[in-house]
Design a protein around this motif. Structure first.
Motif, PDB file in Angstrom:
ATOM      1  N   TYR A 208       0.810  -1.230   0.000  1.00 43.25           N
ATOM      2  CA  TYR A 208       0.000   0.000   0.000  1.00 43.25           C
ATOM      3  C   TYR A 208       0.840   1.275   0.000  1.00 43.25           C
ATOM      4  O   TYR A 208       0.374   2.322   0.470  1.00 43.25           O
ATOM      5  N   GLN A 209       2.034   1.257  -0.555  1.00 41.56           N
ATOM      6  CA  GLN A 209       2.934   2.387  -0.352  1.00 41.56           C
ATOM      7  C   GLN A 209       2.429   3.698  -0.949  1.00 41.56           C
ATOM      8  O   GLN A 209       2.836   4.773  -0.516  1.00 41.56           O
ATOM      9  N   ASP A 210       1.536   3.657  -1.923  1.00 41.35           N
ATOM     10  CA  ASP A 210       1.040   4.889  -2.545  1.00 41.35           C
ATOM     11  C   ASP A 210      -0.428   5.154  -2.225  1.00 41.35           C
ATOM     12  O   ASP A 210      -1.064   6.000  -2.872  1.00 41.35           O
ATOM     13  N   CYS A 211      -0.972   4.451  -1.247  1.00 34.72           N
ATOM     14  CA  CYS A 211      -2.385   4.608  -0.905  1.00 34.72           C
ATOM     15  C   CYS A 211      -2.573   5.719   0.140  1.00 34.72           C
ATOM     16  O   CYS A 211      -1.681   5.945   0.966  1.00 34.72           O
ATOM     17  N   PRO A 212      -3.722   6.406   0.138  1.00 36.10           N
ATOM     18  CA  PRO A 212      -3.978   7.431   1.148  1.00 36.10           C
ATOM     19  C   PRO A 212      -3.931   6.839   2.551  1.00 36.10           C
ATOM     20  O   PRO A 212      -4.291   5.666   2.754  1.00 36.10           O
ATOM     21  N   PRO A 213      -3.492   7.624   3.544  1.00 38.92           N
ATOM     22  CA  PRO A 213      -3.363   7.098   4.914  1.00 38.92           C
ATOM     23  C   PRO A 213      -4.635   6.439   5.442  1.00 38.92           C
ATOM     24  O   PRO A 213      -4.566   5.393   6.103  1.00 38.92           O
ATOM     25  N   GLU A 214      -5.793   7.024   5.162  1.00 38.69           N
ATOM     26  CA  GLU A 214      -7.038   6.427   5.664  1.00 38.69           C
ATOM     27  C   GLU A 214      -7.280   5.073   5.033  1.00 38.69           C
ATOM     28  O   GLU A 214      -7.739   4.128   5.700  1.00 38.69           O
ATOM     29  N   ALA A 215      -6.961   4.943   3.742  1.00 42.20           N
ATOM     30  CA  ALA A 215      -7.139   3.662   3.059  1.00 42.20           C
ATOM     31  C   ALA A 215      -6.172   2.620   3.600  1.00 42.20           C
ATOM     32  O   ALA A 215      -6.523   1.442   3.740  1.00 42.20           O
TER      33      ALA A 215
ATOM     34  N   ASP B 146       4.575  -2.022  -8.362  1.00 45.07           N
ATOM     35  CA  ASP B 146       4.244  -3.148  -7.490  1.00 45.07           C
ATOM     36  C   ASP B 146       5.479  -3.651  -6.750  1.00 45.07           C
ATOM     37  O   ASP B 146       6.506  -3.931  -7.365  1.00 45.07           O
ATOM     38  N   ARG B 147       5.352  -3.784  -5.423  1.00 45.54           N
ATOM     39  CA  ARG B 147       6.432  -4.321  -4.606  1.00 45.54           C
ATOM     40  C   ARG B 147       6.116  -5.724  -4.093  1.00 45.54           C
ATOM     41  O   ARG B 147       6.828  -6.245  -3.240  1.00 45.54           O
TER      42      ARG B 147
ATOM     43  N   SER C  26       0.832   0.905  -7.141  1.00 46.16           N
ATOM     44  CA  SER C  26       1.314  -0.181  -6.294  1.00 46.16           C
ATOM     45  C   SER C  26       0.491  -1.446  -6.511  1.00 46.16           C
ATOM     46  O   SER C  26      -0.338  -1.537  -7.419  1.00 46.16           O
ATOM     47  N   HIS C  27       0.673  -2.398  -5.620  1.00 49.71           N
ATOM     48  CA  HIS C  27      -0.042  -3.669  -5.689  1.00 49.71           C
ATOM     49  C   HIS C  27      -1.523  -3.518  -5.348  1.00 49.71           C
ATOM     50  O   HIS C  27      -2.285  -4.469  -5.540  1.00 49.71           O
ATOM     51  N   SER C  28      -1.943  -2.343  -4.879  1.00 47.07           N
ATOM     52  CA  SER C  28      -3.334  -2.142  -4.457  1.00 47.07           C
ATOM     53  C   SER C  28      -3.956  -0.949  -5.179  1.00 47.07           C
ATOM     54  O   SER C  28      -4.320   0.062  -4.570  1.00 47.07           O
ATOM     55  N   PRO C  29      -4.109  -1.034  -6.507  1.00 46.87           N
ATOM     56  CA  PRO C  29      -4.634   0.107  -7.277  1.00 46.87           C
ATOM     57  C   PRO C  29      -6.061   0.470  -6.919  1.00 46.87           C
ATOM     58  O   PRO C  29      -6.482   1.609  -7.119  1.00 46.87           O
ATOM     59  N   PHE C  30      -6.831  -0.481  -6.383  1.00 43.54           N
ATOM     60  CA  PHE C  30      -8.222  -0.226  -5.993  1.00 43.54           C
ATOM     61  C   PHE C  30      -8.315   0.729  -4.812  1.00 43.54           C
ATOM     62  O   PHE C  30      -9.356   1.347  -4.604  1.00 43.54           O
TER      63      PHE C  30
END
Length: 235
Positions: free
Chosen positions: A142-149, A188-189, A214-218
């Motif tokens: 989740y390295q590029d996901c918003p903190p809340e996500a 993706d890591r 990243s691995h979690s584009p959703f």
């Protein structure tokens, strides 16, 4: 418009699609997110789960043709389900996912990768039934996901049954006869992007796509992912 069936990957559940579902709805599509057995809100004990249980859950979740989108390890169960009943699937979409050939398993496909970046993020339970992601989950997934996500994901990650990931698919070729698309996530890591491109190479160039995520584009960019899925659905 289209109906999308959303199939999660290891240690996740239907919860991981929470931001993508409304984005697909806003584009006129229906989205069905499912919990595979022993994931999310499904109460099945992990020691009772095998690959066939995943396949049965996928097939029982739809009764009209869908565009199936599988994330990560979910690509293996999706392929087996589509090979079993191809008439239920209009298209298979591999979202930074394992795309198996006959005899492959999640475990064998992971080992076939150019590197093993997830190994240090996984802790195997003492009983050998499950593994879980450790404190490296945010960095790897989740390295590029918003903190809340990220907080939402870390709060919902669960144990992953090991047996369904070690069991191999038995494919007749019916799944690979269906229209397929592959979405490579270049940041993706978890599954190396070069390995994703190798798995996608068998598909026509127009059915291979890339997202700088990243691995979690959703969770990282649900609107951007929905735009791409909308384009895929429109052909």
């Amino acid at each position: 418009m289209s109906t999308f069936l959303l199939i999660h990957g290891s240690a996740h559940g239907a919860w991981c699609w929470r931001d993508l579902v409304p984005e697909l709805s806003a584009r006129g599509h229906q989205a069905i997110a499912i919990d595979l057995p022993s994931h999310g809100n499904d109460p099945t004990p992990p020691e009772e789960v095998g690959l066939e249980d995943y396949v049965s859950a996928i097939l029982s979740s739809v009764d009209t043709p869908v565009i199936a989108v599988a994330h990560s390890s979910g690509g293996v169960a999706m392929t087996q389900a589509a090979d079993r009943v191809p008439d239920l699937f209009m298209r298979l979409v591999y979202l930074c996912a394992y795309r198996p050939e006959d005899g492959d398993s999640v475990a064998s496909l992971r080992r076939a990768g150019s590197s093993q970046p997830l190994l240090s993020a996984i802790s195997r339970a003492a009983d050998g039934v499950t593994f879980s992601f450790n404190d490296q989950a945010e960095e790897k997934l989740y390295q590029d996901c918003p903190p809340e996500a990220v907080a939402h994901a870390l709060a919902h990650l669960g144990p992953q049954p090991i047996r369904p990931q070690e069991e191999a698919v038995s494919l007749s070729g019916a799944a690979h006869g269906l229209p397929q698309s592959y979405i490579v996530c270049t940041e993706d890591r978890a599954i190396p992007p070069d390995y994703q491109r190798r798995m996608a190479q068998a598909l026509p160039e127009s059915h291979r796509h890339e997202l700088a995520l990243s691995h979690s584009p959703f969770l990282a960019d649900p609107a951007g992912l929905a735009d791409l899925l909308d384009d895929i659905a429109r052909g």
